[in-house]
Scaffold this active site. Structure first.
Site, mmCIF file in Angstrom:
data_model
loop_
_atom_site.group_PDB
_atom_site.id
_atom_site.type_symbol
_atom_site.label_atom_id
_atom_site.label_comp_id
_atom_site.label_asym_id
_atom_site.label_seq_id
_atom_site.Cartn_x
_atom_site.Cartn_y
_atom_site.Cartn_z
ATOM 1 C CG ASN A 119 -27.529 -11.653 -4.012
ATOM 2 O OD1 ASN A 119 -27.351 -12.094 -5.027
ATOM 3 N ND2 ASN A 119 -26.355 -12.490 -3.170
ATOM 4 C CD GLN A 172 -31.319 -8.862 -2.072
ATOM 5 O OE1 GLN A 172 -31.840 -8.118 -1.862
ATOM 6 N NE2 GLN A 172 -30.607 -9.834 -1.192
ATOM 7 C CB THR A 188 -47.740 -27.870 9.207
ATOM 8 O OG1 THR A 188 -48.399 -29.397 9.568
ATOM 9 C CG2 THR A 188 -48.825 -27.042 10.205
ATOM 10 C CB CYS A 246 -14.800 -15.680 4.769
ATOM 11 S SG CYS A 246 -13.194 -16.374 5.910
HETATM 12 N N1 PLP Z 1 -31.948 -15.465 -3.796
HETATM 13 C C1 PLP Z 1 -31.603 -14.394 -3.448
HETATM 14 C C2 PLP Z 1 -31.157 -13.263 -4.539
HETATM 15 C C3 PLP Z 1 -31.030 -13.731 -2.271
HETATM 16 O O1 PLP Z 1 -30.429 -12.692 -2.055
HETATM 17 C C4 PLP Z 1 -31.365 -14.625 -0.905
HETATM 18 C C5 PLP Z 1 -30.982 -14.433 0.241
HETATM 19 O O2 PLP Z 1 -30.137 -13.287 0.560
HETATM 20 C C6 PLP Z 1 -31.878 -15.694 -1.352
HETATM 21 C C7 PLP Z 1 -32.319 -16.152 -2.530
HETATM 22 C C8 PLP Z 1 -32.302 -16.778 -0.054
HETATM 23 O O3 PLP Z 1 -33.655 -16.247 0.485
HETATM 24 P P1 PLP Z 1 -33.899 -16.978 1.879
HETATM 25 O O4 PLP Z 1 -32.794 -16.189 2.815
HETATM 26 O O5 PLP Z 1 -35.310 -16.498 2.118
HETATM 27 O O6 PLP Z 1 -33.632 -18.366 2.000
#
Ligand code: PLP
Length: 381
Positions: free
Chosen positions: A149, A177, A235, A323
């Site tokens: 990410n 991602q 649900t 942070c």
């Molecule tokens: N995994 C990765 C690589 C992500 O970039 C993110 C969100 O930024 C998540 C998991 C978490 O996903 P969610 O926001 O749907 O919980």
């Protein structure tokens, strides 16, 4: 509207996704478990979305478990695998999202697990040979993200699953991602479990899925009603699921063209920023990288100050670092790549998507030297 350069944080809901969801928020409000027409209609909509998502991933419908998003899917994959195998060792990488890292820490603390965090190279890549070396008799699961990410590096998943298959160990990938941005076919990459999230590819927030390969035994981590074939109680978020299904349909149709466009804009952005010759360093790899992602270190700045200054100029961008208590913490992802604390604190993530234009790129490049100068003056004041 500001220029939105933060598509790895979230994406806007596509108008067709919104239109598909809308009826399920008002007149079609039924509970998908109910037997009368309103419930059956909701259940039909959920099953249609399951089919739409299965087509995107190249799997069958009964291999899809809807969840509340990427974080829940990650937790379900790891904890479910430990419960079902009775084994206690997890292998992952040093640059996973907190959805994996924090779940691993929890499992160490409360579930008696041990975790091996594999290092990455300077481009953020895990070595498949390293995976081979650390698998033991007690390994419950290996979990390596498809794409990072913060920097966008794409992992050699198919090579890693060759190894986990040889050892008969479950393999999970956090593809949050990747889905909707690069081709993700669960059979081509050979994964057992895969997490995805709607809001990263023009679907709604708060909905996602876990792909569970047929035959993989996964213990549910949430007890309640028998939803999702007993694999995820609660649900169903019908409108969200409908939106996720529609986003999957759009991704199948438009992914390639959208990704090519985002990559071209990203390349243009980097060429122009690099040509400014103000000492910007690139952290994202040049190849095997998400199409719209560019992480860079700016000269002598604090990324948080820079992000605020750019916000005033009409740009939404992200720092790579978290942070707490006001003190910037260098990004663990950039640290794992071998970057210094100072470089990690001066790094920003620019992630492009469908809304971005060449004019926005031009404007960003035009104001960059001035904003960097202002912020570095503040930093040294
Ligand atoms: N995994 C990765 C690589 C992500 O970039 C993110 C969100 O930024 C998540 C998991 C978490 O996903 P969610 O926001 O749907 O919980």
């Amino acid at each position: 509207m500001p220029a939105y350069f933060d598509h790895n944080a979230t994406t806007p809901v596509h108008p067709d996704v919104f239109a598909a969801m809308k009826p399920y928020l008002n007149e079609q409000f039924g509970n998908a478990s109910c037997l009368y027409r309103l419930g059956v209609d909701a259940s039909y909509a959920v099953e249609k979305a399951r089919m739409q998502l299965a087509r995107l991933l190249g799997c069958s419908e009964d291999e899809i478990v809807f969840t509340s998003g990427g974080t829940e899917s990650d937790n379900l994959a790891l904890k479910g695998a430990v419960y079902s195998t009775g084994k206690k060792h997890i292998i992952t990488s040093a640059i996973e999202h907190p959805g994996i890292i924090r779940a691993c820490e929890f499992m160490q603390q409360y579930m008696n697990c041990t975790v091996t965090y594999l290092p990455v190279d300077g481009e953020g890549r895990v070595s498949p040979a390293d995976v081979d070396k650390v698998i033991t008799e007690d390994t419950a699961i290996v979990s390596i993200m498809t794409a990072n990410n913060e920097i966008g590096s794409i992992q050699p998943i198919a090579e890693i699953t060759e190894i986990t298959k040889k050892h008969g160990v479950l393999f999970h990938t956090d593809a949050v991602q990747a889905v909707g941005r690069i081709e993700v076919d669960v059979n081509a990459i050979g994964v057992d479990l895969l997490s995805l999230s709607g809001h990263k590819f023009y679907g709604p927030k708060g909905v996602g899925a876990l792909y569970v390969r047929k035959g993989v035994d996964l213990v549910s981590i949430q007890q309640g009603g028998g939803h999702e074939q007993g694999r995820r109680a609660g649900t169903e978020n019908v409108a969200g699921i409908v939106g996720l299904g529609k986003a999957a349909v759009i991704a199948r149709k438009e992914r390639e063209q959208k990704s090519q466009r985002a990559a071209a804009l990203r390349d243009r952005l980097w060429q122009k920023v690099d040509a400014l010759a103000i000492g910007v360093k690139r952290n994202s790899p040049a190849n095997d990288v998400l199409p719209g992602t560019l992480n860079v270190t700016l000269p002598n700045i604090n990324a948080r100050e820079f992000v605020r200054a750019m916000d005033s100029e009409g740009f939404c961008i992200a720092t790579g670092s978290a942070c707490s208590t006001g003190k910037p913490t260098p990004s663990y992802v950039l640290k794992a790549l071998g970057r210094s604390d100072a470089d990690a604190i001066a790094s920003v993530r620019l992630t492009l998507g469908a809304s971005n234009t060449e004019e926005e790129i031009e404007k960003f490049v035009a104001i960059l030297p001035r904003v960097v100068e202002t912020v570095s003056e503040t930093a040294s004041a």
